[in-house]
Design a protein around this motif. Structure first.
Motif, short mmCIF file in Angstrom:
data_model
loop_
_atom_site.label_atom_id
_atom_site.label_comp_id
_atom_site.label_asym_id
_atom_site.label_seq_id
_atom_site.Cartn_x
_atom_site.Cartn_y
_atom_site.Cartn_z
N HIS A 41 20.18 -34.53 7.62
CA HIS A 41 21.46 -34.85 8.24
C HIS A 41 22.52 -33.78 7.98
O HIS A 41 23.29 -33.45 8.88
N ARG A 42 22.57 -33.25 6.81
CA ARG A 42 23.62 -32.28 6.46
C ARG A 42 23.33 -30.88 7.01
O ARG A 42 24.18 -30.00 6.93
N LEU A 43 22.13 -30.67 7.54
CA LEU A 43 21.72 -29.35 8.05
C LEU A 43 21.98 -28.26 7.02
O LEU A 43 22.26 -27.11 7.37
N GLU A 44 21.86 -28.62 5.75
CA GLU A 44 22.20 -27.68 4.68
C GLU A 44 21.25 -26.48 4.59
O GLU A 44 21.64 -25.43 4.09
N ASN A 45 20.03 -26.62 5.09
CA ASN A 45 19.10 -25.49 5.08
C ASN A 45 19.20 -24.66 6.35
O ASN A 45 18.44 -23.71 6.52
N SER A 46 20.11 -25.03 7.22
CA SER A 46 20.23 -24.37 8.52
C SER A 46 21.62 -23.79 8.78
O SER A 46 21.96 -23.52 9.93
N VAL A 47 22.40 -23.59 7.75
CA VAL A 47 23.78 -23.12 7.93
C VAL A 47 23.81 -21.76 8.63
O VAL A 47 24.64 -21.54 9.53
N ASP A 48 22.91 -20.85 8.27
CA ASP A 48 22.89 -19.55 8.94
C ASP A 48 22.57 -19.70 10.42
O ASP A 48 23.20 -19.05 11.27
N ARG A 49 21.63 -20.57 10.75
CA ARG A 49 21.26 -20.80 12.15
C ARG A 49 22.43 -21.44 12.91
O ARG A 49 22.75 -21.04 14.03
N VAL A 50 23.08 -22.42 12.29
CA VAL A 50 24.24 -23.07 12.90
C VAL A 50 25.33 -22.04 13.16
O VAL A 50 25.96 -22.03 14.23
N THR A 51 25.54 -21.15 12.21
CA THR A 51 26.55 -20.09 12.36
C THR A 51 26.25 -19.22 13.57
O THR A 51 27.13 -18.94 14.39
N ARG A 52 24.99 -18.78 13.68
CA ARG A 52 24.60 -17.94 14.83
C ARG A 52 24.75 -18.70 16.14
O ARG A 52 25.23 -18.15 17.13
N GLU A 53 24.35 -19.95 16.15
CA GLU A 53 24.44 -20.76 17.37
C GLU A 53 25.90 -20.97 17.78
O GLU A 53 26.23 -20.93 18.96
N PHE A 54 26.78 -21.20 16.81
CA PHE A 54 28.19 -21.43 17.12
C PHE A 54 28.83 -20.16 17.68
O PHE A 54 29.57 -20.20 18.66
N ARG A 55 28.51 -19.04 17.08
CA ARG A 55 29.05 -17.75 17.57
C ARG A 55 28.60 -17.53 19.02
O ARG A 55 29.40 -17.19 19.89
N ALA A 56 27.32 -17.74 19.30
CA ALA A 56 26.79 -17.57 20.66
C ALA A 56 27.43 -18.58 21.62
O ALA A 56 27.73 -18.25 22.77
N PHE A 57 27.67 -19.78 21.14
CA PHE A 57 28.31 -20.82 21.95
C PHE A 57 29.72 -20.38 22.36
O PHE A 57 30.10 -20.50 23.53
N LEU A 58 30.49 -19.87 21.41
CA LEU A 58 31.85 -19.41 21.72
C LEU A 58 31.84 -18.26 22.71
O LEU A 58 32.67 -18.22 23.63
N LEU A 59 30.92 -17.33 22.54
CA LEU A 59 30.81 -16.21 23.49
C LEU A 59 30.46 -16.73 24.88
O LEU A 59 31.05 -16.31 25.87
N ASN A 60 29.52 -17.64 24.94
CA ASN A 60 29.10 -18.21 26.22
C ASN A 60 30.25 -18.95 26.91
O ASN A 60 30.34 -18.96 28.14
N ALA A 61 31.12 -19.56 26.11
CA ALA A 61 32.26 -20.32 26.65
C ALA A 61 33.40 -19.39 27.10
O ALA A 61 34.39 -19.86 27.65
N GLY A 62 33.25 -18.08 26.86
CA GLY A 62 34.24 -17.13 27.37
C GLY A 62 35.23 -16.59 26.35
O GLY A 62 36.12 -15.84 26.71
N LEU A 63 35.07 -16.94 25.07
CA LEU A 63 35.94 -16.38 24.07
C LEU A 63 35.57 -14.93 23.83
O LEU A 63 34.39 -14.55 23.95
N LYS A 64 36.57 -14.12 23.52
CA LYS A 64 36.36 -12.68 23.35
C LYS A 64 36.41 -12.29 21.88
O LYS A 64 37.34 -12.68 21.17
N PRO A 65 35.44 -11.49 21.44
CA PRO A 65 35.48 -11.03 20.05
C PRO A 65 36.71 -10.18 19.79
O PRO A 65 37.24 -9.54 20.71
N GLY A 66 37.16 -10.18 18.57
CA GLY A 66 38.32 -9.39 18.18
C GLY A 66 39.10 -10.14 17.13
O GLY A 66 38.84 -11.30 16.84
N ASN A 67 40.04 -9.47 16.52
CA ASN A 67 40.84 -10.09 15.47
C ASN A 67 42.03 -10.82 16.07
O ASN A 67 42.63 -10.36 17.03
N ASN A 68 42.37 -11.94 15.49
CA ASN A 68 43.56 -12.69 15.94
C ASN A 68 44.81 -12.01 15.49
O ASN A 68 44.92 -11.37 14.54
#
Length: 179
Positions: free
Chosen positions: A152-179
């Motif tokens: 449930h906690r996905l504690e062994n998958s944090v790196d994968r979740v991180t990669r998936e979230f980054r790809a999700f944001l890119l796919n949604a149209g967010l642009k890389p760069g510093n705020n």
């Protein structure tokens, strides 16, 4: 001139908080993108799903978030909060980790997730939110779903979740760069 920022609201689970590992990892990922305002909503004042839903709606309103430029990301009960919020106010994206969906004890436990972009991530060994009812709900709504060999906690998958979230944001149209 219209506000061109994206908004990312992060919603933690029942036993966690805004400082939880997954929420903070996702918040850090959002900081890699330009013109994004991220907020980890603090739901610790209540265990009631309906009250947490109201807290999310208030956070979006207070921030002046345009739903068409808003991404909701949540874990467990926070996933339910995000899914239910999107049903009431369609948003750009929903990123849901072990979302507390298809549970008899939750109100409106089978929300219609109304987001342009969506991703569910579940653990095969989740004994809190059983994966099969959530997979059935995802199938009914044709939602992208990733099932990992984790709990449930996905504690062994944090790196994968991180990669998936980054790809999700890119796919949604967010642009890389510093705020």
């Amino acid at each position: 001139m219209a506000d061109q920022r994206f908004f990312v609201f992060l919603s933690h689970g029942l036993e966690s908080g805004p400082g939880g590992t997954k929420i903070q990892v996702m918040k850090r990922v959002t900081e890699e993108f330009a013109d994004v305002q991220a907020e980890a909503v603090d739901h610790r004042s209540t265990r009631d799903p309906a009250e947490r839903l109201a807290q999310m709606q208030k956070a979006m309103k207070d921030a002046g978030a345009d739903p068409a430029r808003t991404i909701l990301a949540g874990s467990s009960m926070g996933g339910w909060v995000c899914a239910r919020t999107s049903e009431l106010t369609p948003v750009l994206g929903c990123f849901l980790l072990a979302p507390a969906l298809a549970l008899a004890k939750y109100p409106e436990s089978r929300p219609e997730i109304r987001a342009t972009f969506c991703q569910l991530i579940l653990g095969w060994h989740d004994d809190v939110v059983l994966p099969m009812p959530v997979i059935d709900l995802a199938r009914e709504q044709s939602l992208p779903t990733l099932v990992l060999p984790d709990g449930h906690r996905l504690e062994n998958s944090v790196d994968r979740v991180t990669r998936e979230f980054r790809a999700f944001l890119l796919n949604a149209g967010l642009k890389p760069g510093n705020n």
